[in-house]
Write a protein that holds these residues in place. Structure first.
Motif, short mmCIF file in Angstrom:
data_model
loop_
_atom_site.label_atom_id
_atom_site.label_comp_id
_atom_site.label_asym_id
_atom_site.label_seq_id
_atom_site.Cartn_x
_atom_site.Cartn_y
_atom_site.Cartn_z
N CYS A 1 1.17 -1.25 0.14
CA CYS A 1 0.40 -0.33 0.58
C CYS A 1 1.38 1.67 -0.06
N ASP B 1 3.72 1.49 -1.29
CA ASP B 1 3.94 2.00 -2.42
C ASP B 1 3.24 2.17 -3.91
N ASP B 2 2.10 2.28 -3.29
CA ASP B 2 0.87 2.58 -4.36
C ASP B 2 1.39 4.25 -3.85
N GLY C 1 4.11 6.07 -5.28
CA GLY C 1 3.32 6.43 -6.72
C GLY C 1 2.50 7.19 -7.41
#
Length: 330
Positions: free
Chosen positions: A310, A312-313, A316
């Motif tokens: 989560c 990392d999302d 991003g």
């Protein structure tokens, strides 16, 4: 705190329209175009709500007038058995929940009437009930000549009594935070007797190296039961730090305070959704700090993997937002 919808409402029956009295409603005037539209429709009207003691219509005057245009002798109804003040509160609640929206002046006058009848209710609870803003309710309270409109303690929407001056509660919250830094905002608020928003401000001030209570504030501290207060430091300029130099949590809250005051966000539907998601994200981080020690050892790696994915999302998405800003700036 009183909940209008909890008062006795009976089963449905037909009532003679001629026996009904005009509503004691927050609405100043009826919308005749809406009445004609209802009358010309082929749908059956939902039951109106009638105050049994006075025969006043609590909710449904547009339907009554439309039934008259249809030359109907009766309308479907239900009784309401609370007192007159409870009937008015329910009328406000009903108009806020469905039907035509109340005008700005109608919402303001409803807030003023409720404030006069219940001065011990908090600004935010009255604002949520009427659709008037909490700051506006506070201004109405200040302008009232009656000293009783400014009690030493007020009741919030959650039914809890909170002191108007939060200085002592702030000091207690600071002690709880120092004793248990991982405690959630709600736990601290429950133990210190102040709102979650005020606790958030105390935590921000402590993280920023400031006192929990501003040194020059002897009177009531401005609080908002639903979110960060955004109180600015009052020390010398050299002691004030920009968001880039603040501790991480304080920086996040300061940035959020700036966003929630941006009209382009708070006045649009998508903007309000962004603010809501950001607020949830800030609260979620605090909740994970509290919950982490309770996760069993055999499940910690799985939870960590999910949280990392989560994160990392989110990173991003943050990179994408920055790249868009950089391209526009270039």
């Amino acid at each position: 705190m009183f909940e209008a919808s909890d008062q006795g409402q009976t089963s449905t029956f037909d009532i003679d329209i001629r026996s009904l009295r005009p509503a004691d409603s927050p609405r100043f005037t009826l919308d005749h175009a809406h009445i004609r539209m209802l009358a010309e429709s082929e749908v059956d009207f939902p039951p109106i709500l009638v105050h049994r003691a006075t025969r006043r219509v609590v909710d449904g005057m547009h339907r009554v007038r439309a039934a008259e245009l249809r030359n109907l002798p009766t309308v479907s109804a239900r009784w309401f058995d609370g007192d007159e003040q409870a009937a008015f509160l329910l009328a406000v609640e009903s108009n806020m929940r469905h039907g035509l929206p109340l005008s700005r002046d109608e919402r303001k006058q409803a807030a003023l009437r409720i404030l006069c009848a219940h001065p011990d209710w908090s600004d935010r609870s009255i604002a949520e009930m009427t659709g008037w803003n909490a700051t506006g309710v506070g201004l109405l309270r200040r302008d009232l000549a009656d000293a009783g409109a400014r009690p030493e303690a007020r009741v919030g929407r959650d039914g809890r009594v909170r002191p108007t001056s939060t200085a002592e509660g702030r000091r207690m919250a600071a002690e709880v935070i120092r004793r248990n830094p991982a405690a959630s905002l709600r736990e601290i608020a429950r133990e210190s007797g102040i709102s979650v928003g005020t606790v958030r401000d105390v935590r921000r001030r402590l993280a920023d190296g400031q006192e929990a209570v501003q040194a020059d504030r002897q009177g009531p501290a401005p609080t908002d039961e639903g979110g960060p207060t955004g109180a600015a430091p009052t020390g010398p300029d050299e002691n004030r730090r920009t968001p880039e130099h603040m501790p991480d949590l304080a920086r996040r809250i300061t940035l959020f305070d700036g966003l929630r005051n941006d009209p382009s966000l708070r006045l649009s539907e998508n903007g309000r959704l962004v603010l809501h998601r950001l607020r949830t994200q800030l609260q979620t981080t605090e909740e994970w700090k509290r919950l982490a020690p309770t996760i069993p050892l055999h499940g910690r790696n799985a939870v960590a993997d999910i949280l990392s994915a989560c994160a990392d999302d989110l990173k991003g998405m943050a990179r994408e937002l920055r790249s868009v800003e950089d391209s526009l700036a270039g």
